[in-house]
Enzyme design. Structure first.
Site, short mmCIF file in Angstrom:
data_model
loop_
_atom_site.label_atom_id
_atom_site.label_comp_id
_atom_site.label_asym_id
_atom_site.label_seq_id
_atom_site.Cartn_x
_atom_site.Cartn_y
_atom_site.Cartn_z
N GLU A 90 0.82 -1.21 0.00
CA GLU A 90 0.00 0.00 0.00
C GLU A 90 0.86 1.26 0.00
O GLU A 90 1.91 1.29 0.63
CB GLU A 90 -0.78 0.09 1.30
CG GLU A 90 -1.88 -0.87 1.45
CD GLU A 90 -2.56 -0.68 2.80
OE1 GLU A 90 -3.32 -1.55 3.16
OE2 GLU A 90 -2.30 0.32 3.48
N CYS A 103 3.06 8.36 1.84
CA CYS A 103 3.34 7.42 2.92
C CYS A 103 3.65 6.06 2.30
O CYS A 103 2.82 5.46 1.65
CB CYS A 103 2.13 7.34 3.84
SG CYS A 103 2.37 6.20 5.20
N CYS A 110 4.44 -7.32 8.19
CA CYS A 110 5.29 -6.78 9.26
C CYS A 110 5.33 -7.78 10.40
O CYS A 110 4.31 -8.38 10.73
CB CYS A 110 4.71 -5.45 9.77
SG CYS A 110 5.69 -4.68 11.08
N CYS A 114 2.43 -5.08 16.59
CA CYS A 114 1.87 -4.13 17.56
C CYS A 114 0.37 -4.44 17.71
O CYS A 114 -0.32 -4.67 16.72
CB CYS A 114 2.08 -2.70 17.08
SG CYS A 114 3.83 -2.27 16.99
N CYS A 117 -2.34 -2.53 15.62
CA CYS A 117 -2.05 -2.22 14.21
C CYS A 117 -2.55 -3.32 13.28
O CYS A 117 -2.39 -4.51 13.55
CB CYS A 117 -0.55 -2.06 14.05
SG CYS A 117 -0.03 -1.74 12.35
N SER A 189 9.82 6.55 10.20
CA SER A 189 9.20 6.21 11.48
C SER A 189 9.57 4.79 11.90
O SER A 189 9.46 3.85 11.11
CB SER A 189 7.68 6.33 11.33
OG SER A 189 7.04 5.88 12.49
N CYS A 331 -2.62 2.09 8.47
CA CYS A 331 -1.68 1.13 7.90
C CYS A 331 -2.28 -0.25 7.74
O CYS A 331 -2.81 -0.81 8.68
CB CYS A 331 -0.51 0.95 8.84
SG CYS A 331 0.36 2.43 9.09
N1 SAH Z 1 6.86 0.32 11.74
C1 SAH Z 1 6.97 1.74 11.72
C2 SAH Z 1 6.25 2.42 10.56
C3 SAH Z 1 4.90 1.91 10.19
S1 SAH Z 1 3.55 2.28 11.25
C4 SAH Z 1 6.52 2.32 13.04
O1 SAH Z 1 6.09 1.57 13.89
O2 SAH Z 1 6.67 3.52 13.24
C5 SAH Z 1 3.25 3.98 11.05
C6 SAH Z 1 2.55 4.64 12.22
O3 SAH Z 1 1.15 4.33 12.22
C7 SAH Z 1 3.08 4.17 13.55
O4 SAH Z 1 3.21 5.24 14.43
C8 SAH Z 1 1.99 3.22 14.00
O5 SAH Z 1 2.04 3.02 15.36
C9 SAH Z 1 0.75 3.94 13.51
N2 SAH Z 1 -0.46 3.12 13.44
C10 SAH Z 1 -0.55 1.79 13.21
N3 SAH Z 1 -1.83 1.40 13.23
C11 SAH Z 1 -2.57 2.50 13.47
C12 SAH Z 1 -3.97 2.75 13.61
N4 SAH Z 1 -4.84 1.76 13.50
N5 SAH Z 1 -4.37 4.01 13.85
C13 SAH Z 1 -3.48 5.02 13.94
N6 SAH Z 1 -2.16 4.86 13.82
C14 SAH Z 1 -1.71 3.61 13.58
#
Ligand code: SAH
Length: 343
Positions: A90, A103, A110, A114, A117, A189, A331
């Site tokens: 994406e 972005c 991944c 998290c 996520c 990030s 994401c």
């Molecule tokens: N792996 C990297 C980059 C990808 S995630 C990182 O963790 O920074 C990009 C950003 O989107 C991160 O800050 C992540 O925590 C956030 N993110 C992921 N899922 C999300 C969601 N459902 N709502 C808002 N932000 C989200």
């Protein structure tokens, strides 16, 4: 066949030297690829026919295939691209008053898992090659006819888990004969891969660093982000301090607000205590709810209370405006749906 977009300027110089050609060809080729955006090697007017023939035999002019595009009312555009091996990624285009920001994804899936996520629901299949990162920019510019002014490496994947390709990509997009996007307009990030934050501090370009913090307390952060068990806040802070000392650049702390999980007054206080006096600013982000977990977006009351508390304490804080919520711009959501449909 090799993808020519995988080659750094130096690597392409090596190629020409091995062919007894001038290494200066490399910069010329970069201009054709990234400025003139050729679709056929024959378009390279200042390159000898014999060299072109050799390049045609050795390299492919790779492209990505657009599978799907979604546009939101605020003109955020989300693209699902297919890679040459059939995997999908994406890319999201966000239009700001100050420019157009892309972005980008860095991995297929991944592995960081998290809890909040959507990307982590699809395990990592592989790293993206340099070409597959750069082509996200080239393809979006081609499809939309727009010039991308800013890059945020915040799509699917953990950029620092694909470190070498990431740095090579950043050099190409920043290079004047490449995409010429200013380093200060580029942010990477990370979920907090401490050893790579330290390495990134020595990267010569003035690109920015953002840390996905999301909690200033180890117990909460470890629940949200399993990487915190490997690199807890103490380690993370040390790495951030090192980065700031080396670069003298302000670090962005991304903080998504999840209702009653990390948005209480005590959480704001923890955040302040951890970062007061440091060259950082906090970017509060509304949580995009995803299927498969119970996390909810903070209520407007909790959001305001958190923001006001940080402000009052004196921490630099901004609120990220939301983009493209109705097109699943969070994401991994579009890709999740695509992968789910196929299986
Ligand atoms: N792996 C990297 C980059 C990808 S995630 C990182 O963790 O920074 C990009 C950003 O989107 C991160 O800050 C992540 O925590 C956030 N993110 C992921 N899922 C999300 C969601 N459902 N709502 C808002 N932000 C989200």
């Amino acid at each position: 066949m090799k993808s020519i977009y995988d080659f750094s300027l130096k690597e392409l110089e090596g190629y020409f030297l091995s062919k007894q050609e001038s290494p200066y060809r490399s910069a010329q080729i970069f201009e054709w690829l990234y400025r003139h955006r050729i679709t056929d090697f024959l378009e390279m007017k200042n390159i000898k026919k014999t060299v072109i023939e050799e390049m045609k035999a050795d390299f492919e002019l790779e492209s990505l295939t657009l599978v799907k595009e979604e546009v939101s009312v605020d003109s955020t555009r989300k693209f699902l691209f297919k890679l040459s091996d059939g995997n999908t990624i994406e890319t999201v285009l966000i239009q700001h008053p100050y420019g157009r920001s892309l972005c980008l994804s860095t991995q297929v899936g991944c592995n960081f898992g998290c809890a909040f996520c959507a990307s982590g629901q699809q395990k990592k299949v592989r790293n993206l090659r340099v070409a597959e990162m750069t082509l996200q920019v080239l393809e979006v510019e081609k499809i939309t006819g727009l010039k991308i002014s800013h890059l945020v490496v915040m799509g699917i994947g953990e950029p620092f888990d694909n470190f070498d390709n990431l740095l090579s990509f950043l050099k190409i997009v920043n290079y004047a004969k490449g995409l010429a996007i200013g380093a200060r307009h580029i942010s990477v990030s990370t979920a907090g891969l401490v050893p790579k934050i330290i390495e990134y501090a020595d990267f010569p370009l003035q690109t920015n660093l953002a840390i996905s913090l999301h909690a200033a307390n180890d117990e909460i952060r470890s629940k949200l982000m399993s990487i915190n068990r490997k690199y807890p806040l103490k380690e993370l802070i040390k790495a951030i301090d090192y980065y700031i000392e080396k670069t003298n650049r302000r670090v962005t702390l991304e903080y998504i607000l999840i209702n009653n999980i990390n948005d209480r007054p005590q959480d704001a206080l923890d955040l302040f205590n951890l970062f007061k006096g440091r060259l950082v600013y906090v970017n509060l982000i509304p949580y995009n709810e995803v299927e498969g977990n119970n996390y909810k977006r903070s209520t407007p009351e909790n959001t305001n209370r958190f923001f006001d508390k940080l402000k009052k304490l004196g921490l630099n804080v901004t609120m990220r405006r939301e983009h493209g919520q109705e097109i699943n711009a969070a994401c991994g959501q579009l890709r999740d749906k695509h992968v789910a449909k196929k299986t």
